[in-house]
Design a protein around this motif. Structure first.
Motif, PDB file in Angstrom:
ATOM      1  N   TYR A   1     122.207  40.680 -46.245  1.00  0.00           N
ATOM      2  CA  TYR A   1     123.333  40.871 -47.163  1.00  0.00           C
ATOM      3  C   TYR A   1     124.421  39.860 -46.842  1.00  0.00           C
ATOM      4  O   TYR A   1     124.496  39.358 -45.721  1.00  0.00           O
ATOM      5  CB  TYR A   1     123.904  42.297 -47.048  1.00  0.00           C
ATOM      6  CG  TYR A   1     124.487  42.603 -45.693  1.00  0.00           C
ATOM      7  CD1 TYR A   1     123.683  43.060 -44.662  1.00  0.00           C
ATOM      8  CD2 TYR A   1     125.842  42.407 -45.430  1.00  0.00           C
ATOM      9  CE1 TYR A   1     124.196  43.311 -43.400  1.00  0.00           C
ATOM     10  CE2 TYR A   1     126.368  42.651 -44.172  1.00  0.00           C
ATOM     11  CZ  TYR A   1     125.546  43.103 -43.155  1.00  0.00           C
ATOM     12  OH  TYR A   1     126.067  43.333 -41.919  1.00  0.00           O
TER      13      TYR A   1
ATOM     14  N   CYS B   1     120.937  41.423 -51.159  1.00  0.00           N
ATOM     15  CA  CYS B   1     120.397  42.659 -50.588  1.00  0.00           C
ATOM     16  C   CYS B   1     119.308  43.265 -51.466  1.00  0.00           C
ATOM     17  O   CYS B   1     119.076  44.464 -51.442  1.00  0.00           O
ATOM     18  CB  CYS B   1     121.523  43.661 -50.371  1.00  0.00           C
ATOM     19  SG  CYS B   1     122.273  44.180 -51.913  1.00  0.00           S
TER      20      CYS B   1
ATOM     21  N   CYS C   1     127.814  39.998 -49.181  1.00  0.00           N
ATOM     22  CA  CYS C   1     129.125  40.454 -49.650  1.00  0.00           C
ATOM     23  C   CYS C   1     129.467  41.852 -49.181  1.00  0.00           C
ATOM     24  O   CYS C   1     130.625  42.232 -49.139  1.00  0.00           O
ATOM     25  CB  CYS C   1     129.247  40.333 -51.163  1.00  0.00           C
ATOM     26  SG  CYS C   1     128.122  41.340 -52.111  1.00  0.00           S
ATOM     27  N   TYR C   2     128.470  42.625 -48.808  1.00  0.00           N
ATOM     28  CA  TYR C   2     128.737  43.968 -48.283  1.00  0.00           C
ATOM     29  C   TYR C   2     129.438  43.853 -46.933  1.00  0.00           C
ATOM     30  O   TYR C   2     129.157  42.965 -46.143  1.00  0.00           O
ATOM     31  CB  TYR C   2     127.420  44.728 -48.125  1.00  0.00           C
ATOM     32  CG  TYR C   2     127.585  46.070 -47.461  1.00  0.00           C
ATOM     33  CD1 TYR C   2     127.992  47.179 -48.195  1.00  0.00           C
ATOM     34  CD2 TYR C   2     127.361  46.225 -46.096  1.00  0.00           C
ATOM     35  CE1 TYR C   2     128.173  48.402 -47.584  1.00  0.00           C
ATOM     36  CE2 TYR C   2     127.538  47.450 -45.476  1.00  0.00           C
ATOM     37  CZ  TYR C   2     127.944  48.538 -46.224  1.00  0.00           C
ATOM     38  OH  TYR C   2     128.123  49.743 -45.609  1.00  0.00           O
TER      39      TYR C   2
ATOM     40  N   GLY D   1     128.312  43.842 -54.812  1.00  0.00           N
ATOM     41  CA  GLY D   1     127.215  43.526 -55.722  1.00  0.00           C
ATOM     42  C   GLY D   1     127.253  42.098 -56.214  1.00  0.00           C
ATOM     43  O   GLY D   1     126.681  41.792 -57.264  1.00  0.00           O
TER      44      GLY D   1
ATOM     45  N   CYS E   1     126.704  39.003 -54.202  1.00  0.00           N
ATOM     46  CA  CYS E   1     125.859  37.951 -53.627  1.00  0.00           C
ATOM     47  C   CYS E   1     124.414  38.072 -54.078  1.00  0.00           C
ATOM     48  O   CYS E   1     123.708  37.088 -54.175  1.00  0.00           O
ATOM     49  CB  CYS E   1     125.944  37.956 -52.106  1.00  0.00           C
ATOM     50  SG  CYS E   1     125.090  39.348 -51.324  1.00  0.00           S
ATOM     51  N   ARG E   2     123.959  39.266 -54.322  1.00  0.00           N
ATOM     52  CA  ARG E   2     122.594  39.580 -54.772  1.00  0.00           C
ATOM     53  C   ARG E   2     121.553  39.306 -53.680  1.00  0.00           C
ATOM     54  O   ARG E   2     120.375  39.139 -53.985  1.00  0.00           O
ATOM     55  CB  ARG E   2     122.220  38.840 -56.060  1.00  0.00           C
ATOM     56  CG  ARG E   2     123.269  38.832 -57.135  1.00  0.00           C
ATOM     57  CD  ARG E   2     123.799  40.179 -57.480  1.00  0.00           C
ATOM     58  NE  ARG E   2     123.049  40.895 -58.494  1.00  0.00           N
ATOM     59  CZ  ARG E   2     123.424  42.080 -58.975  1.00  0.00           C
ATOM     60  NH1 ARG E   2     124.527  42.641 -58.538  1.00  0.00           N
ATOM     61  NH2 ARG E   2     122.681  42.695 -59.875  1.00  0.00           N
TER      62      ARG E   2
ATOM     63  N   CYS F   1     122.929  47.507 -51.962  1.00  0.00           N
ATOM     64  CA  CYS F   1     124.309  47.902 -51.718  1.00  0.00           C
ATOM     65  C   CYS F   1     124.895  48.683 -52.893  1.00  0.00           C
ATOM     66  O   CYS F   1     125.943  49.292 -52.761  1.00  0.00           O
ATOM     67  CB  CYS F   1     125.190  46.686 -51.415  1.00  0.00           C
ATOM     68  SG  CYS F   1     125.479  45.622 -52.825  1.00  0.00           S
TER      69      CYS F   1
HETATM   70  S1  FES Z   1     125.302  42.744 -50.297  1.00  0.00           S
HETATM   71 FE1  FES Z   1     125.915  41.327 -51.816  1.00  0.00          FE
HETATM   72  S2  FES Z   1     124.994  42.177 -53.596  1.00  0.00           S
HETATM   73 FE2  FES Z   1     124.494  43.641 -52.098  1.00  0.00          FE
END
Ligand code: FES
Ligand SMILES: Cc1cc2nc3c(=O)[nH]c(=O)nc-3n(C[C@H](O)[C@H](O)[C@H](O)COP(=O)(O)O)c2cc1C
Ligand code: SF4
Ligand code: SF4
Ligand code: SF4
Lengths: 426, 769
Positions: free
Chosen positions: B32, B48, B34-35, B43, B45-46, B67
């Motif tokens: 991951y 995860c 951005c989490y 949601g 970065c995509r 996430c």
């Molecule tokens: S951690 Fe970034 S989209 Fe899920």
């Protein structure tokens, strides 16, 4: 067929309040106030009025699903952000008849029992926004907007918000952020705006063309609305036709009119000696259709069945002198430029696609590029955060299928065949 | 609570948690960007992506973002499915289209989340043939370095800076693949928590500008679990050193205290221990000597005067050093205290006593749960991480009330912020306390606002009261405790104490000892003073008196690691190890004893304070208990806290609460037309004031007065005034500030020291024409 939505439109001298009333305007207010809000929603649902903003969702159903007991305040947003390339119908409604929009917003807000409406106007339509504000002022002075409208105990404030000016602001949830003064990034799908929308309260968003149908449906009934359409369509539709036609323009025609009739009768057909290569049926974010689809009725379900979308009902026509690779590149550049920058596949994937297309169009494509475009698009569309990216890759994917040999010849010969044609013609 | 199958393991989940959080909690790796645990899901970065197979066999498996997808019973999650891997690889490939691939020269290398994810997810090759986007970097001040080309647009920085820490001078600008994270213009970041950008950014956009000056690769750094020495919160840190030099400090997770973040004082204050003026060699009468010679000289002095020796410990000295110094003094019946100012001594001891008579101070994690809080004083400067905790409470809807005499950043987020002159604070607090006990009608605007504060505290479920010890008197501290008691058992009480080990130091001290010590020196009853980590000669309020008293001493023996005024004036100076160079214990504002261990040793021989005192005792042929025994004697049942563990309450016999809450005449009556208020900033503590990068940010020195007072006096912004205090005069430009109380002049610690005035002391103000 008599024009319904465009009947009193005049982009040079839109009707003022007095003239609009004289022409029968604002009659739907009484028709609305005479009924219970639920009844209006039922009528709109029965009329099968489908959203004109792109997705074609049933307007009445959307309103019903919001729920009559939604917490207050409730918001209605009228979407005039219209930034889809090839689409200029909402502009016509805005510049040609602001009072029609205000009337539509009032009765729709009444049906939804919303106390606050925002009319969200595309940034480049600022002058139209000014006209709308002037009309709104007239309506407020006349007691058509404000508290206790027409003595019926219904309160409604309407605000005109002129956008900062980006395509993404037209997306329902990005628009909420834009109005709240935040970055116009779309919001997660859950909670839905009907539950937690503007400032955290139930919010219903409709395209302006959807809404301007509502007063007419109220006055004339659901059956009348059904009868307006042809080939199974309901109501009239504002079609835009542009590209390689003799008379590009806006046409209000029965929903379900065929593409052939639109292109060849109303828009004047192609130039002498040209043949149709293909067309986008619903704006830049829909899949290309081919000559074999000319008789598909321009209505939501038939166009979907043909593999594309009715979208905004805006046809862009390609003839045999247009390079489909160039057209597709142009669209991808647009989408790469308009990505809001929130999620990776769209933000960084679309410029990647545009870069590969640039190379192909310039004759610098490589053999594996077509597979690469498909491989990347297959991830960009489905794996992005909002509906922007799926729309963005749609014309590319269909273009790669429908015009494959054009791509192959660009790569094989190392140049654009249409360049040569132009040079020969010149 | 149900279970979800992830990679064929049954994993329990909490209702409402998403798949990513569930997996990470169970120690399963889902990539991951951005989490972030503190910032939640976005949601964007995509990365995860996982594949889920729904319970319903009719439904096809589907790639979702872990996430964003709620954990649900019955679904199967595959991290390793080909479809999920495909998505992750594409995300990396997309991100790499613009990444400069400058890892060899990037400060983040070796601890870069992007690097790790790229290696973990692949692909190892790059197909993109186009140009890369390039950005211009900004100057963001001396603490944080900016390198925008490395950005992967995960929005963590703005979510931390704006949404979490409520800063407003750093944000996301522009759109498409040109989103820019920076300031509107070049300039130092204004947030006291800006340094966390260095850790929150998963790549090398924001890096530690101080570390950069003496950079080392992370794998070359020596680290050891430590505790921040810069205030009473006791945030857990991880100093990193190389080649006998401290290079940087990072956050170390503590589940109840700082968790993911520390303040900039804690991150950058460490530069004091590398200050060029730091004493590193022993000195006797100004001449450099060996450690042995210095010890011998000190022993000789002490022997010469016999029991006429005093010992001044410190709130920033560790528990070991203070305890042994006190034990040494006990050996010849000398006076010990850890405070150079009797007021602060009384206030701190009262605060600790009050805490011992309640359920104890809440942790930072508990403070975030408060739904109403009364803050008395400026927490940002005195306990920065409490400020951050209260910003979280505010974000969750807590109503904050702030009583302050000078500017305080938290006032911005307060439902009620009242600027109260120091001399009225007692009346104000008493009023609150009485009202909480028995509501009565309000008869003035201010009383009405106070009444509202009481109403909001009474109506809340988890009210919190926090006072800043340094700007409160003992009786005010006691009244605050009374107010807490009146609010019932649910109310929590805390005080920002005046040093990393102030709690421990208070338990070793006794009210009245500081006065007794000063008087004993002034009357010649103390001829020899041992000072450990304290700076009486630089004391804000009493520095002048201490400097005069110093003249009467036969000998001033100073143990310290910074060049304070007292260290400069020492007859015998014995430099000691700074905190990262020694092991020890600090007792934080909750009474939590936390151990720290030495990260490294400098080339010079630098013992800890406790070691110096033990050596001194040997020279004096005194039998001192060893440190463990001394601590055990003082705190029955004491067990040294293990460095790296979350710490344990310091077992201390409860001090009986006999506190006088009557308002003392003299120091609390109206002081005249003007009075001083201490107005400091988050980078200010006795150690961090030797940290050059932080001191670059010291706010401009001015006399802050309320705009109404300025108008009244006919003084415009920037015009100069002459201030007169007991110890001297200072000429300063005036700066009108809405957060300053009537009749109050808010001044920095350094200006107050020149004037010889403490918080609440009277001053004269005169316009300079
Ligand atoms: S951690 Fe970034 S989209 Fe899920
Ligand atoms: C990227 C994007 C841009 C959009 N732009 C517009 C727009 O400019 N105008 C509009 O009416 N709807 C736009 N939409 C659709 C809206 O999100 C929303 O679905 C619509 O306004 C609903 O109205 P309708 O149900 O009446 O069609 C856009 C959607 C996306 C994903
Ligand atoms: S798909 Fe594009 S427009 Fe939509 S959120 Fe992602 S970056 Fe923004
Ligand atoms: S600067 Fe760092 S934290 Fe901020 S968006 Fe870029 S990569 Fe993420
Ligand atoms: S709040 Fe205090 S203990 Fe925590 S990092 Fe800042 S100065 Fe250090």
């Amino acid at each position: 067929m008599e024009a319904v939505l465009t009947h009193h439109l005049d982009i040079n001298a839109p009707l003022n309040l007095q003239a609009y009333r004289a022409a029968g305007g604002y009659r739907s207010l009484n028709a609305a106030f005479d009924r219970k809000p639920e009844e209006i929603i039922e009528t709109v649902e029965a009329a099968n009025l489908r959203g004109r903003g792109g997705a074609g969702f049933s307007c009445g159903l959307k309103w019903r699903l919001r729920g009559a007991d939604a917490p207050r305040p409730r918001y209605l947003i009228c979407n005039i952000d219209e930034s889809e390339p090839g689409t200029f119908k909402d502009r016509h409604l805005l510049y040609g008849g602001p009072h029609q929009i205000i009337e539509a917003v009032i009765v729709s807000a009444y049906a939804l029992q919303a106390e606050q409406a925002v009319i969200f106007v595309r940034g480049e339509y600022a002058k139209g926004g000014n006209g709308l504000r002037r009309a709104l002022e007239e309506a407020e002075i006349a007691g058509l907007v404000g508290t206790n409208i027409g003595g019926n105990g219904f309160d409604l404030q309407i605000e005109v918000h002129v956008s900062g000016g980006r395509y993404i602001c037209g997306e329902e949830t990005a628009m909420l952020n834009a109005i709240e003064g935040r970055r116009p990034n779309p919001r997660p799908k859950i909670p839905r705006p009907s539950v937690k929308g503007l400032w955290g309260y139930p919010t219903t968003t409709n395209n302006v063309e959807t809404l301007v149908n509502v007063p007419h449906i109220l006055l004339n009934g659901a059956a009348w609305f059904h009868d307006l359409g042809v080939n199974g369509g309901c109501g009239t539709k504002l079609f835009c036709v542009s590209g390689m036609v003799q008379h590009p323009g806006l046409f209000e025609l029965p929903c379900g009119t065929s593409a052939r009739e639109l292109i060849f009768e109303h828009a004047g057909g192609l130039a002498e000696g040209r043949t149709l290569l293909g067309f986008l049926p619903g704006g830049a974010s829909t899949a290309f259709l081919l000559p074999e689809h000319l008789d598909v009725p321009m209505d939501f379900d038939p166009v979907a069945k043909a593999g594309s979308r009715l979208g905004t009902g805006s046809i862009i026509v390609l003839d045999d002198t247009t390079c489909p690779v160039q057209v597709t590149l142009n669209l991808m550049r647009f989408f790469a430029r308009e990505s809001c920058g929130f999620c990776t596949p769209c933000r960084d994937g679309l410029p990647y696609l545009a870069q590969i297309l640039t190379a192909i169009a310039a004759g610098e494509g490589q053999a594996e590029d077509l597979a690469l475009l498909e491989e990347l698009s297959d991830i960009i569309g489905p794996q992005s955060f909002c509906a922007f990216a799926p729309g963005a890759v749609t014309p590319l994917i269909s273009s790669l299928q429908g015009f494959r040999k054009h791509y192959e010849s660009h790569i094989a010969t190392g140049r654009c065949p249409f360049d040569a044609a132009d040079r020969n013609g010149a | 609570m149900g279970t979800i199958r992830i990679e064929n393991h049954e994993i329990p989940f909490r209702e409402g948690d998403n798949i990513l959080k569930t997996a990470l909690a169970a120690g399963m790796e889902i990539p991951y960007f951005c989490y972030h645990t503190a910032l939640g899901s976005l949601g964007a970065c995509r990365l995860c992506a996982v594949e889920i197979t729904p319970k319903d066999p009719g439904k096809a498996p589907q790639v979702v973002m872990a996430c964003l997808e709620p954990a649900r019973g019955g679904i199967e999650v595959s991290i390793s499915s080909a479809a999920a891997q495909q998505v992750r690889q594409k995300v990396i490939e997309f991100l790499m289209t613009n990444h400069p691939h400058d890892c060899p020269v990037c400060d983040e290398g070796g601890e870069c989340h992007l690097q790790e994810m790229t290696v973990a997810c692949g692909p190892p090759y790059r197909r993109y043939r186009g140009r890369k986007r390039t950005f211009t970097n900004q100057y963001l001040g001396p603490l944080v370095h900016h390198e925008m080309n490395r950005c992967i647009t995960c929005y963590r920085c703005t979510r931390f800076y704006q949404d979490y820490a409520l800063g407003d001078d750093l944000g996301a600008m522009r759109l498409r693949n040109e989103v820019y994270f920076g300031r509107f213009q070049d300039g130092p970041l204004a947030s006291p928590f800006a340094g966390n950008l260095v850790e929150i950014c998963p790549t090398g956009v924001f890096t530690d500008a101080v570390f950069r000056q003496h950079f080392a690769r992370v794998w070359d750094l020596k680290t050891a679990p430590s505790i921040c020495p810069h205030c009473s919160i006791g945030c857990n840190t991880l100093p990193g050193a190389r080649d006998g030099m401290l290079r940087r400090v990072r956050n170390r997770f503590h589940p109840d205290l700082n968790r993911w973040f520390i303040c900039d004082r804690g991150r950058y204050g460490h530069q004091y221990s590398e200050h060029p003026a730091r004493p590193l060699t022993s000195r006797v009468d100004g001449a450099k000597v060996s450690y042995r010679q210095a010890l011998a000289a000190a022993a000789e002095q002490i022997k010469a005067v016999g029991d006429k020796t005093g010992g001044l410990g410190s709130v920033r000295e560790d528990l070991e050093g203070n305890t042994l110094l006190r034990a040494l003094l006990n050996g010849f019946n000398g006076i010990f205290t850890a405070f150079s100012d009797p007021r602060l001594e009384a206030a701190t001891i009262t605060a600790v006593t009050a805490l011992q008579n309640t359920t104890g101070a809440p942790s930072l994690a508990e403070m975030e749960q408060a739904d109403a809080a009364l803050i008395v004083g400026d927490l940002t400067a005195h306990a920065p991480m409490i400020d951050l905790a209260l910003r979280q409470a505010y974000r969750s809807g807590a109503r904050l009330a702030v009583l302050h005499s000078g500017p305080t950043p938290l006032a911005r987020f307060a439902a009620t912020a009242l600027a109260i002159p120091p001399h009225e604070m007692s009346v104000c607090l008493s009023h609150l306390s009485e009202r909480a006990a028995a509501p009565s009608a309000a008869n003035s605007n201010q009383k009405e606002m106070l009444a509202n504060i009481v109403v909001s505290l009474t109506a809340s479920h988890r009210p919190l009261l926090i006072g800043v010890t340094e700007t409160l008197s003992a009786s005010q501290i006691a009244v605050l405790a009374q107010l807490a008691a009146a609010l019932g058992p649910g109310a929590r009480l805390a005080y920002a104490l005046p040093g990393a080990n102030a709690y421990g130091a208070a338990l070793l001290s006794q009210t009245g000892r500081a006065t007794a010590m000063l008087e004993a020196i002034e009357t010649g009853h103390i001829q020899n003073l041992i000072v450990a980590g304290n700076d009486p000669l630089g004391d804000t309020r009493l520095g002048a008196r201490w400097r005069a008293a110093r003249q009467r001493l036969d000998s001033l023996i100073v143990l310290d690691c910074v060049a304070t005024a007292t260290a400069e004036a020492a007859d015998i100076l014995i430099p000691v190890a700074a905190w990262a160079e020694r092991s020890g214990t600090f007792v934080n504002y909750e009474g939590r004893a936390q151990g720290f261990t030495h990260t490294f040793r400098r080339p010079e021989f630098l013992p800890s304070t406790a070691e110096v005192i033990a050596d001194l005792a040997r020279h004096l042929e005194l039998v001192l208990p060893d440190i463990a025994a001394a601590l055990g004697d003082t705190f029955p049942g004491y067990q040294a806290p293990v460095p790296g563990a979350p710490g344990s309450p310091l077992p201390a016999p409860a001090i009986p609460m006999h506190i006088d809450t009557t308002i003392h005449q003299g120091c609390e009556s109206h002081p005249g037309r003007w009075q001083a208020a201490l107005s400091t900033w988050y980078g200010d503590d006795p150690l961090a004031s030797f940290a050059p990068a932080l001191t670059e940010l010291v706010p401009a020195v001015a006399a802050l007065i309320s705009p109404a007072a300025a108008l009244n006096e006919g003084i415009k912004a920037g015009e100069r005034v002459r201030l007169q205090g007991p110890a001297g005069t200072v000429v300063l430009p005036v700066q009108p500030d809405n957060d300053v109380a009537a009749g109050t002049i808010a001044l920095t610690r350094a200006v107050l020291a020149q004037l010889g005035a403490g918080h609440g002391d009277p001053l004269e103000l005169e316009k300079v024409s």
